[in-house]
Design a protein around this motif. Structure first.
Motif, mmCIF file in Angstrom:
data_model
loop_
_atom_site.group_PDB
_atom_site.id
_atom_site.type_symbol
_atom_site.label_atom_id
_atom_site.label_comp_id
_atom_site.label_asym_id
_atom_site.label_seq_id
_atom_site.Cartn_x
_atom_site.Cartn_y
_atom_site.Cartn_z
ATOM 1 N N ALA A 140 -42.787 150.502 42.243
ATOM 2 C CA ALA A 140 -43.876 150.532 43.216
ATOM 3 C C ALA A 140 -44.732 149.277 43.130
ATOM 4 O O ALA A 140 -44.957 148.725 42.053
ATOM 5 N N LEU A 141 -45.218 148.854 44.284
ATOM 6 C CA LEU A 141 -46.175 147.756 44.402
ATOM 7 C C LEU A 141 -47.490 148.359 44.881
ATOM 8 O O LEU A 141 -47.506 149.119 45.851
ATOM 9 N N ARG A 142 -48.581 148.021 44.217
ATOM 10 C CA ARG A 142 -49.875 148.569 44.612
ATOM 11 C C ARG A 142 -50.922 147.464 44.634
ATOM 12 O O ARG A 142 -50.970 146.613 43.744
ATOM 13 N N ALA A 251 -47.339 144.996 40.270
ATOM 14 C CA ALA A 251 -45.912 145.161 40.505
ATOM 15 C C ALA A 251 -45.335 145.915 39.317
ATOM 16 O O ALA A 251 -45.238 145.350 38.220
ATOM 17 N N ASP A 252 -44.976 147.171 39.524
ATOM 18 C CA ASP A 252 -44.592 148.061 38.427
ATOM 19 C C ASP A 252 -45.758 148.142 37.444
ATOM 20 O O ASP A 252 -46.787 148.692 37.783
ATOM 21 N N THR A 253 -45.641 147.555 36.263
ATOM 22 C CA THR A 253 -46.748 147.632 35.301
ATOM 23 C C THR A 253 -47.453 146.298 35.121
ATOM 24 O O THR A 253 -48.422 146.210 34.358
ATOM 25 N N ALA A 254 -46.999 145.243 35.796
ATOM 26 C CA ALA A 254 -47.577 143.913 35.623
ATOM 27 C C ALA A 254 -48.560 143.612 36.751
ATOM 28 O O ALA A 254 -48.321 143.965 37.908
ATOM 29 N N VAL A 255 -49.671 142.952 36.404
ATOM 30 C CA VAL A 255 -50.672 142.557 37.388
ATOM 31 C C VAL A 255 -50.487 141.080 37.705
ATOM 32 O O VAL A 255 -50.356 140.253 36.795
#
Length: 279
Positions: A140-142, A251-255
């Motif tokens: 997921a992208l948030r 992006a997933d767990t990376a900012v």
């Protein structure tokens, strides 16, 4: 979908973080894979550079990554940048504390179950998001609301009250800074396949982009509520472009970021991942 009816040659890459956080699970995984595969080569890279070298020299062996979500994302990103992702079938055995991405992709999080899936599972082709800076998103992208940086102040030495008192005595007093404001809405333009879903005149609380199926992504924009609750705006498409004031994204767990414009494109079936049969 390809099935691995016969155990093949494996390159087992054990991430150093996995070895430090859960050595017992790593030992179990090594035992299961060594007993079940025709040939197993185990590598213990000490850092990211050695990890990349080991992966690049895998030859005809199928890579098996033992580690957390960061190790999985590092592997996929390396294969993508080397333009070898399409021709590689990847296995992962989740070990560590951050395992949400692997679990969402369908990988078992138990050491024995995940190792058995490496040996007996089937290849599934999964869609990815790739951005215009060659970044990869597996799940997921948030884009969260804008974050305001806290004001400077004297840091309290946690857990040592006597030291805190000493610091207050030695440091000249100054007015207590006002509390930092909460995250505020973003003003972004979100375009899906060239069609504007939301424009800069509509503040939003967040944006999410998730690959769903058949080479398209699901885009959900949450507008700021004024009075009555605002319903989310939803669309599906192959390309998503976000632009506006500087924004960061997860992006997933990376900012990553800040950026003013970024385009993500769905790559259909870009990742070949071995999952338990039937998933």
């Amino acid at each position: 979908m390809a099935t691995f009816a016969t155990p093949d040659q494996l390159l087992v890459i054990i991430d150093p973080v996995a070895r430090r956080t859960d050595g017992e699970s790593v030992r179990i995984v090594k035992d299961v894979l060594s007993a079940g595969a025709a040939s197993t080569k185990v590598c213990l890279p000490e850092d990211a550079e050695e990890f990349a070298r080991v992966l690049a020299r895998r030859g005809s062996r199928r890579p098996v990554v033992v580690g957390d979500d960061r190790a999985l994302m590092r592997t996929v990103s390396l294969l993508h940048r080397q333009r070898e992702l399409a021709g590689c079938v990847l296995s992962v055995v989740p070990v560590g504390t951050a395992l949400g991405v692997a679990q969402a992709l369908g990988v078992p999080t138990g050491a024995v179950a995940a190792a058995r899936a490496v040996l007996d599972g089937s290849e599934r082709r999964l869609d990815l998001l790739v951005d215009d800076s060659d970044g990869v998103v597996l799940g997921a992208l948030r884009i969260p609301p804008l974050q305001f940086a806290p004001r400077e102040g004297v840091a309290a030495p946690g857990g040592r009250p006597w030291l805190h008192s000493l610091v207050r005595t030695l440091v000249p007093s100054r007015p207590t800074p006002a509390a930092s404001p909460p995250p505020g809405p973003s003003r972004l333009r979100v375009e899906v396949d060239g069609v504007t879903l939301v424009d800069l005149d509509q503040p939003v609380e967040g944006v999410s982009v998730t690959p769903c199926a058949a080479g398209v992504a699901e885009v959900v924009v949450r507008p700021v509520s004024v009075g009555a609750e605002a319903l989310p705006l939803e669309a599906r498409g192959r390309t998503v472009t976000v632009s506006g004031a500087d924004f960061r994204y997860r992006a997933d767990t990376a900012v990553a970021g800040p950026v003013r414009r970024r385009t993500w494109t769905v790559r259909e079936g870009a990742l070949g991942l071995v999952l338990p049969a039937g998933r």
